[in-house]
Design an enzyme around this catalytic site. Structure first.
Site, PDB file in Angstrom:
ATOM      1  N   ASN A   9      -9.677 -34.903  -9.713  1.00 32.05           N
ATOM      2  CA  ASN A   9     -10.421 -33.543  -9.320  1.00 32.05           C
ATOM      3  C   ASN A   9     -11.085 -33.720  -7.884  1.00 32.05           C
ATOM      4  OD1 ASN A   9     -11.826 -31.293  -9.288  1.00 32.05           O
ATOM      5  ND2 ASN A   9     -13.359 -31.696 -10.760  1.00 32.05           N
ATOM      6  N   TRP A  10     -10.464 -33.151  -7.080  1.00 28.43           N
ATOM      7  CA  TRP A  10     -10.808 -33.423  -5.778  1.00 28.43           C
ATOM      8  C   TRP A  10     -12.167 -32.753  -5.333  1.00 28.43           C
ATOM      9  CZ3 TRP A  10      -5.787 -32.374  -2.466  1.00 28.43           C
ATOM     10  CH2 TRP A  10      -5.006 -33.492  -2.698  1.00 28.43           C
ATOM     11  N   LYS A  11     -12.593 -31.792  -6.238  1.00 25.11           N
ATOM     12  CA  LYS A  11     -13.897 -30.789  -6.080  1.00 25.11           C
ATOM     13  C   LYS A  11     -13.616 -30.245  -4.718  1.00 25.11           C
ATOM     14  CE  LYS A  11     -16.220 -33.686  -9.510  1.00 25.11           C
ATOM     15  NZ  LYS A  11     -17.467 -34.250  -9.710  1.00 25.11           N
ATOM     16  N   HIS A  95     -16.099 -27.106 -16.044  1.00 24.08           N
ATOM     17  CA  HIS A  95     -16.656 -28.216 -15.312  1.00 24.08           C
ATOM     18  C   HIS A  95     -18.231 -27.973 -15.328  1.00 24.08           C
ATOM     19  CE1 HIS A  95     -17.537 -31.488 -12.731  1.00 24.08           C
ATOM     20  NE2 HIS A  95     -16.349 -32.049 -13.068  1.00 24.08           N
ATOM     21  N   GLU A  97     -20.321 -28.830 -13.119  1.00 26.61           N
ATOM     22  CA  GLU A  97     -20.640 -28.248 -12.000  1.00 26.61           C
ATOM     23  C   GLU A  97     -20.449 -26.631 -11.866  1.00 26.61           C
ATOM     24  OE1 GLU A  97     -18.173 -30.834  -9.173  1.00 26.61           O
ATOM     25  OE2 GLU A  97     -19.296 -32.507 -10.294  1.00 26.61           O
ATOM     26  N   GLU A 167     -17.415 -35.391 -20.465  1.00 22.80           N
ATOM     27  CA  GLU A 167     -17.901 -35.820 -19.140  1.00 22.80           C
ATOM     28  C   GLU A 167     -19.569 -35.958 -19.269  1.00 22.80           C
ATOM     29  OE1 GLU A 167     -15.183 -35.399 -15.551  1.00 22.80           O
ATOM     30  OE2 GLU A 167     -16.261 -33.570 -15.776  1.00 22.80           O
ATOM     31  N   GLY A 173     -20.306 -38.860 -10.539  1.00 25.67           N
ATOM     32  CA  GLY A 173     -20.679 -38.991  -9.314  1.00 25.67           C
ATOM     33  C   GLY A 173     -21.900 -39.823  -8.984  1.00 25.67           C
ATOM     34  N   SER A 213     -17.640 -41.415 -13.210  1.00 21.94           N
ATOM     35  CA  SER A 213     -17.446 -42.442 -12.425  1.00 21.94           C
ATOM     36  C   SER A 213     -16.277 -43.390 -12.940  1.00 21.94           C
ATOM     37  CB  SER A 213     -18.604 -43.306 -12.588  1.00 21.94           C
ATOM     38  OG  SER A 213     -19.648 -42.516 -12.070  1.00 21.94           O
ATOM     39  N   GLY A 234     -13.159 -37.655 -10.447  1.00 21.50           N
ATOM     40  CA  GLY A 234     -13.617 -37.362  -9.170  1.00 21.50           C
ATOM     41  C   GLY A 234     -13.436 -38.150  -7.984  1.00 21.50           C
TER      42      GLY A 234
HETATM   43  O1  LIG Z   1     -14.142 -34.022 -12.769  1.00 22.55           O
HETATM   44  C1  LIG Z   1     -14.443 -34.980 -12.241  1.00 22.55           C
HETATM   45  C2  LIG Z   1     -15.798 -35.582 -12.906  1.00 22.55           C
HETATM   46  O2  LIG Z   1     -16.913 -34.621 -12.527  1.00 22.55           O
HETATM   47  C3  LIG Z   1     -15.965 -36.956 -12.547  1.00 22.55           C
HETATM   48  O3  LIG Z   1     -16.364 -37.257 -11.251  1.00 22.55           O
HETATM   49  P1  LIG Z   1     -16.737 -38.723 -10.683  1.00 22.55           P
HETATM   50  O4  LIG Z   1     -15.484 -39.527 -11.168  1.00 22.55           O
HETATM   51  O5  LIG Z   1     -16.656 -38.588  -9.201  1.00 22.55           O
HETATM   52  O6  LIG Z   1     -17.848 -39.251 -11.567  1.00 22.55           O
END
Ligand SMILES: O=C[C@H](O)COP(=O)(O)O
Length: 252
Positions: A9-11, A95, A97, A167, A173, A213, A234
């Site tokens: 997930n690149w966000k 998600h 977020e 998650e 993150g 993470s 992410g």
């Molecule tokens: O969508 C992915 C998650 O929010 C995990 O993000 P992360 O791997 O940067 O902790």
């Protein structure tokens, strides 16, 4: 044996040239087998270009969100019809977020899950607790509630196709990964919830990812757990090398 799903997930990251380079760097290296699926969840503006770039490979392209209506007066939104039309095959829903910053609710996640299936998209439904909720022992009831509400009204066949991403928000993150036991405990509970709410067959088939993470250094241990069928990643999915290592772990 459930097929693992590694989803990056690149966000809200990368410009177009970087996004296209990533696909060029990974498309010939992801394994085409029955052990792992490789998914890239990219910003809307790149989806059409990335579907084109990934054509003929086993990299699948996902959206990070969508509206639940097919069309209409919803300025700034993107519909499932549009995603399907350009060749997107997966969509991330709910998600944390989106829930925290954009007023996503269990109800809209459920509407979106129905819309995804109505248009042949595979939903990756995210659930998970805050640190405060974990510390007050609310994790299991909260996650159970989120899962039941997200899946409400879906057919058994649709639930079997759904991907659920557990998650814990405190691990996203932050560099704080849930221990593999903590992660598996919740994923096992999610499978039990699906068994009770839908059927034993659906619980056996549904794939449950862990996210928070995840990185090449910890992915093997997480994926070795009984109820973890993949990862939603992410930060460690932004570089092609790192993403490929995660996919390799899924293919073991
Ligand atoms: O969508 C992915 C998650 O929010 C995990 O993000 P992360 O791997 O940067 O902790």
């Amino acid at each position: 044996m459930r097929k693992k799903v590694i989803a990056g997930n690149w966000k809200m990251n990368k410009v177009l040239a970087e996004a296209e380079q990533f696909i060029a760097d990974t498309k010939n290296s992801v394994p085409a087998n029955d052990k792992v699926e490789s998914v890239v969840c990219a910003p809307f503006v790149y989806l059409a270009a990335l579907v084109d770039k990934a054509a003929g490979s086993d990299v699948k392209i996902a959206a990070q969100n969508m509206h639940f209506e097919d069309d209409g007066a919803f300025t700034g939104e993107v519909s499932p019809v549009m995603l399907k039309d350009i060749g997107v095959t997966y969509v991330v829903l709910g998600h944390s977020e989106r829930r925290e910053y954009f007023a996503e609710t269990d109800e809209t996640v459920n509407k979106k899950a129905h819309a995804a299936f109505n248009h042949g998209l595979t939903p990756i439904v995210c659930v998970g607790e805050t640190l405060e909720q974990r510390e007050s022992n609310e994790t299991m009831t909260l996650v159970e509630d989120q899962v039941k509400k997200a899946l409400a009204g879906l057919s058994e066949a649709q639930v079997k196709e759904t991907i659920i991403a557990y998650e814990p928000i405190w691990a996203i993150g932050t560099g704080k990964t849930a221990t593999s036991e903590q992660a598996n405990e919740v994923c096992t509970h999610i499978r039990k919830v699906v068994a009770e709410a839908v059927s034993a067959d659906a619980a056996e088939a549904v794939r449950i990812q862990y996210g928070g993470s995840v990185k090449p250094a910890n992915v093997d241990e997480l994926l070795s757990q009984s109820d973890i069928d993949g990862a939603l990643v992410g930060g460690a999915s932004l570089e092609a090398d790192s993403f490929l290592k995660l996919v390799e772990a899924g293919a073991k």
